[in-house]
Scaffold this motif. Sequence first.
Motif, PDB file in Angstrom:
ATOM      1  N   LEU A  77       0.919  -1.035  -0.350  1.00 57.95           N
ATOM      2  CA  LEU A  77      -0.330   0.092  -0.066  1.00 57.95           C
ATOM      3  C   LEU A  77       0.778   0.716   0.259  1.00 57.95           C
ATOM      4  N   GLU A  78       1.006   2.326  -1.490  1.00 61.05           N
ATOM      5  CA  GLU A  78       1.778   2.844  -1.589  1.00 61.05           C
ATOM      6  C   GLU A  78       1.150   4.384  -1.470  1.00 61.05           C
ATOM      7  N   GLU A  79       1.512   5.595  -1.000  1.00 55.94           N
ATOM      8  CA  GLU A  79       1.968   6.775  -1.160  1.00 55.94           C
ATOM      9  C   GLU A  79       0.620   7.571  -0.496  1.00 55.94           C
ATOM     10  N   VAL A  80       0.811   6.834   0.946  1.00 50.98           N
ATOM     11  CA  VAL A  80      -0.330   7.185   2.381  1.00 50.98           C
ATOM     12  C   VAL A  80       0.156   8.100   2.850  1.00 50.98           C
ATOM     13  N   ASP A  81      -0.557   9.147   3.420  1.00 53.16           N
ATOM     14  CA  ASP A  81      -0.572  10.963   4.147  1.00 53.16           C
ATOM     15  C   ASP A  81       0.548  10.140   5.360  1.00 53.16           C
ATOM     16  N   GLU A  82       1.362  11.413   5.585  1.00 53.03           N
ATOM     17  CA  GLU A  82       2.938  11.066   6.562  1.00 53.03           C
ATOM     18  C   GLU A  82       2.109  11.001   6.982  1.00 53.03           C
ATOM     19  N   ARG A  83       1.128  11.636   7.590  1.00 56.85           N
ATOM     20  CA  ARG A  83       0.575  11.806   8.903  1.00 56.85           C
ATOM     21  C   ARG A  83       0.140  10.621   9.992  1.00 56.85           C
ATOM     22  N   VAL A  84       0.167   9.281   9.005  1.00 55.19           N
ATOM     23  CA  VAL A  84       0.235   7.984   9.326  1.00 55.19           C
ATOM     24  C   VAL A  84       0.802   8.117  10.378  1.00 55.19           C
ATOM     25  N   PHE A  85       1.772   8.550  10.480  1.00 56.56           N
ATOM     26  CA  PHE A  85       3.658   8.340  11.441  1.00 56.56           C
ATOM     27  C   PHE A  85       2.951   9.338  12.968  1.00 56.56           C
ATOM     28  N   THR A  86       2.484   9.820  12.951  1.00 57.64           N
ATOM     29  CA  THR A  86       1.545  10.436  14.276  1.00 57.64           C
ATOM     30  C   THR A  86       0.228   9.729  14.541  1.00 57.64           C
ATOM     31  N   GLY A  87      -0.477   9.372  13.207  1.00 55.83           N
ATOM     32  CA  GLY A  87      -1.909   9.061  13.362  1.00 55.83           C
ATOM     33  C   GLY A  87      -2.395   7.219  14.093  1.00 55.83           C
ATOM     34  N   LEU A  88      -1.151   6.949  13.930  1.00 57.97           N
ATOM     35  CA  LEU A  88      -1.442   5.640  14.434  1.00 57.97           C
ATOM     36  C   LEU A  88       0.150   5.090  15.703  1.00 57.97           C
ATOM     37  N   THR A  89      -0.323   4.355  16.005  1.00 54.96           N
ATOM     38  CA  THR A  89      -0.213   4.357  17.657  1.00 54.96           C
ATOM     39  C   THR A  89       0.773   2.764  17.185  1.00 54.96           C
ATOM     40  N   ASP A  90       1.931   2.394  17.938  1.00 48.82           N
ATOM     41  CA  ASP A  90       2.903   1.442  17.439  1.00 48.82           C
ATOM     42  C   ASP A  90       3.158   0.608  18.446  1.00 48.82           C
ATOM     43  N   GLY A  91       2.887  -0.310  17.478  1.00 49.33           N
ATOM     44  CA  GLY A  91       2.713  -1.945  18.143  1.00 49.33           C
ATOM     45  C   GLY A  91       0.982  -2.553  18.437  1.00 49.33           C
ATOM     46  N   GLU A  92       0.068  -1.130  18.233  1.00 52.05           N
ATOM     47  CA  GLU A  92      -0.946  -1.766  18.345  1.00 52.05           C
ATOM     48  C   GLU A  92      -1.620  -1.990  16.704  1.00 52.05           C
ATOM     49  N   PRO A  93      -2.492  -3.003  17.039  1.00 47.10           N
ATOM     50  CA  PRO A  93      -3.610  -3.852  15.745  1.00 47.10           C
ATOM     51  C   PRO A  93      -3.828  -2.743  15.024  1.00 47.10           C
ATOM     52  N   ILE A  94      -3.847  -3.753  13.160  1.00 46.62           N
ATOM     53  CA  ILE A  94      -4.299  -1.486  12.079  1.00 46.62           C
ATOM     54  C   ILE A  94      -5.102  -2.959  11.120  1.00 46.62           C
TER      55      ILE A  94
END
Length: 379
Positions: A77-94
């Motif tokens: 999955l490409e060209e995802v908004d860079e805000r994904v790095f602040t919008g996701l919690t590392d280690g949690e399910p997605i």
Amino acid sequence: MKVISGRARLGRRTKELVRRLAPGDIAVIDHADLDEVAAEALRRARVVAVVNTRPFLTGRFPHHGPDRLLEAGIPLLEEVDERVFTGLTDGEPIEIDELGHLAQAGRLVARGVFLDPAELQRRRERAEKYLDRALIRFVQNTLDYARREQEALLRPVELPELPVDLSGRQVVIVVRGPGFRDDLRAILDYLDDVRPVTIGVDGGADGLRELGYEPSLIVGDMDSVSDEALRSCPFLVVHAYPDGRAPGLERIRRLGLEQKARVAPLTGTSEDLALILAAQEGASLIVLVGGHSHLVDFLEKGRAGMASTLLARLRVGPRLIDARGVSILYGRGGKGTGRREMVAIAASALVPVLVLFGLSPLWSNLFRLLKLWILWRLG
């Protein structure tokens, strides 16, 4: 396509992220033009999907990094908004649905586009049309840099005193380059018979350890090698900038390994440093596994030229044997040549080698490698 689920693991530097990945994770990266080495590391980590804020293949140059993941059935999955790095919690399910919607805890975080093999091939074909232009720019940058930095690159390097004597010894340098594991397996007989000094360049040290060989020393920025390899190796050479700054030293200190580490400043790559170190310390023969040598190699690494590598290889001279692709020659990376044909080729090649055998130490070493190869092919 069914919904993809897994734990999110975020990392803007792919080679650092792979050390934290576990099977079933979804890797979230920021990596334009994903190179083959990074793709192979992600595949070996057994991730279930890779989410990228950049295009996996931009079209600047043709390469096959993303193919390694698609061939393994790993969705991209490409060209995802860079805000994904602040919008996701590392280690949690997605979760990622069939439309490329990425959600965590029932909340839509970002959208992306799935990359399929047909689109990947279209981009690669477009990139191939402009490869000549990329090559011209690359050569010009290489020559310009070589002219500017030739004095710094050609003068003797101030190296730390090594605990192992390389003078008159054969040395194998293993770099974490495309196909390096296959090429390393192809020379196992040579490693067992000759017992050369082994130098791992960053993650190349882990490749040696996977096959049961502990590197004599590790050279590099210390950013893609495992903690286990660093702890087990008796000596570490940290690559520093010409001004003495060594970012990799921070990790060495964090692991408490300062006592066995030394800093070596050099204009160029860690691969260049390992080559120059072996040559300057008097190695009789240097076998390079996984080295970088052509246009795509350097563009994948984000380098605009290869001046330092060119000059490093010139300094090493005829002692250098580049073993890249040797696994394909031996038939371990593909269909290969039949045994009868290989023996016939070896026999014909043996005649001039025998003539030169007594004339040069280099040809003597080459003959030994060829002998091992023939014995290996015959079982």
